[in-house]
Scaffold this motif. Structure first.
Motif, PDB file in Angstrom:
ATOM      1  N   GLU A  97      -4.136  14.641  24.590  1.00 49.27           N
ATOM      2  CA  GLU A  97      -4.590  13.760  25.672  1.00 49.27           C
ATOM      3  C   GLU A  97      -3.395  13.186  26.433  1.00 49.27           C
ATOM      4  O   GLU A  97      -3.426  13.052  27.657  1.00 49.27           O
ATOM      5  N   GLY A  98      -2.338  12.873  25.692  1.00 47.94           N
ATOM      6  CA  GLY A  98      -1.144  12.345  26.335  1.00 47.94           C
ATOM      7  C   GLY A  98      -0.540  13.337  27.303  1.00 47.94           C
ATOM      8  O   GLY A  98      -0.090  12.966  28.393  1.00 47.94           O
ATOM      9  N   TYR A  99      -0.543  14.626  26.915  1.00 47.81           N
ATOM     10  CA  TYR A  99       0.015  15.648  27.808  1.00 47.81           C
ATOM     11  C   TYR A  99      -0.832  15.774  29.074  1.00 47.81           C
ATOM     12  O   TYR A  99      -0.291  15.909  30.185  1.00 47.81           O
ATOM     13  N   LEU A 100      -2.151  15.733  28.933  1.00 47.95           N
ATOM     14  CA  LEU A 100      -3.034  15.833  30.104  1.00 47.95           C
ATOM     15  C   LEU A 100      -2.806  14.657  31.059  1.00 47.95           C
ATOM     16  O   LEU A 100      -2.773  14.839  32.280  1.00 47.95           O
ATOM     17  N   LYS A 101      -2.664  13.468  30.505  1.00 49.37           N
ATOM     18  CA  LYS A 101      -2.435  12.296  31.353  1.00 49.37           C
ATOM     19  C   LYS A 101      -1.044  12.347  31.997  1.00 49.37           C
ATOM     20  O   LYS A 101      -0.858  11.910  33.133  1.00 49.37           O
ATOM     21  N   PHE A 102      -0.078  12.897  31.268  1.00 49.73           N
ATOM     22  CA  PHE A 102       1.260  13.086  31.820  1.00 49.73           C
ATOM     23  C   PHE A 102       1.201  14.053  32.998  1.00 49.73           C
ATOM     24  O   PHE A 102       1.839  13.822  34.038  1.00 49.73           O
ATOM     25  N   CYS A 103       0.443  15.127  32.859  1.00 53.83           N
ATOM     26  CA  CYS A 103       0.269  16.090  33.965  1.00 53.83           C
ATOM     27  C   CYS A 103      -0.323  15.396  35.192  1.00 53.83           C
ATOM     28  O   CYS A 103       0.145  15.595  36.326  1.00 53.83           O
ATOM     29  N   LEU A 115       4.652  23.406  39.997  1.00 52.63           N
ATOM     30  CA  LEU A 115       4.495  22.364  38.987  1.00 52.63           C
ATOM     31  C   LEU A 115       3.221  22.588  38.173  1.00 52.63           C
ATOM     32  O   LEU A 115       3.228  22.465  36.938  1.00 52.63           O
ATOM     33  N   GLU A 116       2.117  22.933  38.843  1.00 51.22           N
ATOM     34  CA  GLU A 116       0.863  23.184  38.135  1.00 51.22           C
ATOM     35  C   GLU A 116       1.009  24.351  37.162  1.00 51.22           C
ATOM     36  O   GLU A 116       0.525  24.297  36.022  1.00 51.22           O
ATOM     37  N   THR A 117       1.685  25.405  37.597  1.00 50.08           N
ATOM     38  CA  THR A 117       1.899  26.569  36.717  1.00 50.08           C
ATOM     39  C   THR A 117       2.720  26.186  35.495  1.00 50.08           C
ATOM     40  O   THR A 117       2.389  26.552  34.359  1.00 50.08           O
ATOM     41  N   ALA A 118       3.785  25.432  35.717  1.00 56.46           N
ATOM     42  CA  ALA A 118       4.652  25.009  34.611  1.00 56.46           C
ATOM     43  C   ALA A 118       3.913  24.083  33.657  1.00 56.46           C
ATOM     44  O   ALA A 118       4.034  24.201  32.427  1.00 56.46           O
ATOM     45  N   LEU A 119       3.106  23.177  34.198  1.00 56.91           N
ATOM     46  CA  LEU A 119       2.367  22.240  33.358  1.00 56.91           C
ATOM     47  C   LEU A 119       1.313  22.959  32.522  1.00 56.91           C
ATOM     48  O   LEU A 119       1.105  22.646  31.344  1.00 56.91           O
ATOM     49  N   GLN A 120       0.635  23.928  33.136  1.00 54.68           N
ATOM     50  CA  GLN A 120      -0.413  24.661  32.415  1.00 54.68           C
ATOM     51  C   GLN A 120       0.154  25.443  31.234  1.00 54.68           C
ATOM     52  O   GLN A 120      -0.479  25.562  30.181  1.00 54.68           O
ATOM     53  N   ARG A 167       2.781  24.559  29.631  1.00 54.58           N
ATOM     54  CA  ARG A 167       3.539  23.595  28.819  1.00 54.58           C
ATOM     55  C   ARG A 167       5.017  23.974  28.725  1.00 54.58           C
ATOM     56  O   ARG A 167       5.665  23.776  27.714  1.00 54.58           O
ATOM     57  N   GLN A 168       5.523  24.499  29.825  1.00 58.17           N
ATOM     58  CA  GLN A 168       6.948  24.853  29.900  1.00 58.17           C
ATOM     59  C   GLN A 168       7.702  23.636  30.419  1.00 58.17           C
ATOM     60  O   GLN A 168       7.899  23.473  31.627  1.00 58.17           O
ATOM     61  N   LEU A 169       8.131  22.773  29.506  1.00 56.81           N
ATOM     62  CA  LEU A 169       8.745  21.525  29.926  1.00 56.81           C
ATOM     63  C   LEU A 169      10.032  21.763  30.716  1.00 56.81           C
ATOM     64  O   LEU A 169      10.347  21.031  31.659  1.00 56.81           O
ATOM     65  N   GLU A 170      10.781  22.805  30.353  1.00 53.61           N
ATOM     66  CA  GLU A 170      12.001  23.096  31.104  1.00 53.61           C
ATOM     67  C   GLU A 170      11.672  23.484  32.541  1.00 53.61           C
ATOM     68  O   GLU A 170      12.369  23.098  33.473  1.00 53.61           O
ATOM     69  N   SER A 171      10.579  24.249  32.697  1.00 54.66           N
ATOM     70  CA  SER A 171      10.153  24.619  34.048  1.00 54.66           C
ATOM     71  C   SER A 171       9.645  23.408  34.817  1.00 54.66           C
ATOM     72  O   SER A 171       9.905  23.250  36.012  1.00 54.66           O
TER      73      SER A 171
END
Length: 363
Positions: free
Chosen positions: A273-279, A305-310, A312-316
């Motif tokens: 949930e934290g990751y989703l809210k961070f996105c 950004l959406e691609t990287a978030l989906q 979970r590529q934090l470096e991207s």
């Protein structure tokens, strides 16, 4: 417990972080209260409204009679249980209602009948609030200030944390003052912002530093507006500027707004949930600078950004963020702040790297 006299020593209450039992209705508490206060109401919102109407229509005696009628044994026991818990936890606590009138006296009486004593604040919330507003104006008019400036990402907020005589306006407002500035928990009400600011200024005045240090802010931090008296004092204060290179600033912004923010969200809500809210936070922030980026550049950055978030590529994610921030710094924030600093050039008393500014302000 020995009896403590009722008090109008507002300064001591705030300087000592005295635990405050707020017996106003929740609707009143939500609009504004004080640091170190807990809402344990005598009347709920509906009871307050009904009794208030009776008071206006038929006077105090009729309102008291209705209050006694509404105060069933079950309600009275529940109120007393919560108050007794507060008294046990905070033997030095003080209670208050809106004006230090009927609700304070009834609460005090019920506690006394149960074998507990607790003083109340004479004048109540209204008098304490007036005291803080007047204190802000008085301190702003009689205190020397140093304003810390610098481009976005130079570390103004961390620098304030290193100084004992600083007022962290962004910390009090729980907002970092930009499109990316939203923090977990949201912002306080304007009243709560002013109350916390007033308490901080009172505590600094007691320590008697030669000056107070604040960050260079505009009229508002997020939705929290700065008091006019403080703005006027800041507008004539000497300015100290932190200098840092572009790459250093981008690294700091990436660390604060991506790496540390993700950790904060996941600590608060859990990993998923934290990751989703961070996105959602990052995407909202990008949306906030859409006009400054321009339509084509915004669409490209948001898609990346959406691609990287989906995935979970934090470096991207950090890479896309770096691109967005570099462009916005170059095209919007830096030119804007360069112009603002130029307007204050007569007041600039020192420029230097982060450590040099810390040493200067401590000296």
């Amino acid at each position: 417990m020995s009896h403590q006299p009722d008090t109008d020593h507002y300064l001591a209450l705030f300087l000592n972080d005295t635990p405050l039992m707020d017996v106003r209705a929740p609707v009143e508490f939500d609009k504004g209260a004080f640091p170190c206060s807990e809402n344990l109401p005598l009347l709920d919102d509906l009871q307050r409204e009904v009794i208030g109407t009776r008071y206006k229509d038929a006077g105090q005696d009729a309102a008291i009679a209705l209050g006694n009628e509404l105060a069933t044994a079950e309600i009275r026991d529940a109120r007393l249980a919560s108050w007794r818990t507060f008294v046990d936890a905070h033997p030095d606590g003080v209670l208050y209602c809106f004006r230090g009138g009927l609700r304070s006296k009834v609460t005090q009486q019920w506690l006394a009948e149960a074998g507990f004593t607790m003083p109340f604040v004479e004048g109540g919330y209204k008098a304490m609030r007036r005291f803080l507003i007047d204190s802000i104006d008085q301190i702003a008019a009689t205190t020397k200030f140093q304003v810390v400036g610098g481009f976005t990402g130079t570390g103004k907020t961390p620098l304030l944390a290193e100084l004992e005589n600083s007022i962290d306006l962004e910390g009090i407002a729980n907002h970092k003052g930009s499109s990316f500035g939203k923090q977990i928990g949201g912002q306080p009400t304007q009243i709560n912002f002013e109350n916390s600011l007033g308490v901080r200024m009172l505590k600094l005045r007691e320590v008697a530093h030669p000056y107070m240090v604040v960050e260079d802010e505009s009229r508002a931090v997020g939705r929290c507006g700065l008091p006019l008296s403080l703005l006027e004092a800041m507008a004539i204060a000497p300015v100290v500027v932190i200098e840092a290179g572009l790459e250093e600033r981008i690294e700091r912004l990436q660390r604060e707004y991506v790496d540390e923010m993700l950790v904060a969200y996941q600590c608060h809500w859990g990993d998923d949930e934290g990751y989703l809210k961070f996105c959602a936070y990052l995407l909202d922030a990008i949306e906030g600078i859409r006009r400054r980026l321009g339509g084509e550049r915004y669409q490209k950055l948001r898609g990346s950004l959406e691609t990287a978030l989906q995935s979970r590529q934090l470096e991207s994610v950090a890479g896309v963020y770096r691109d967005a921030i570099a462009q916005v710094l170059d095209q919007y924030y830096d030119p804007m702040y360069r112009y603002q600093l130029d307007q204050k050039k007569e007041r600039i008393c020192f420029r230097g790297r982060y450590a040099e500014v810390v040493d200067y302000l401590r000296g």
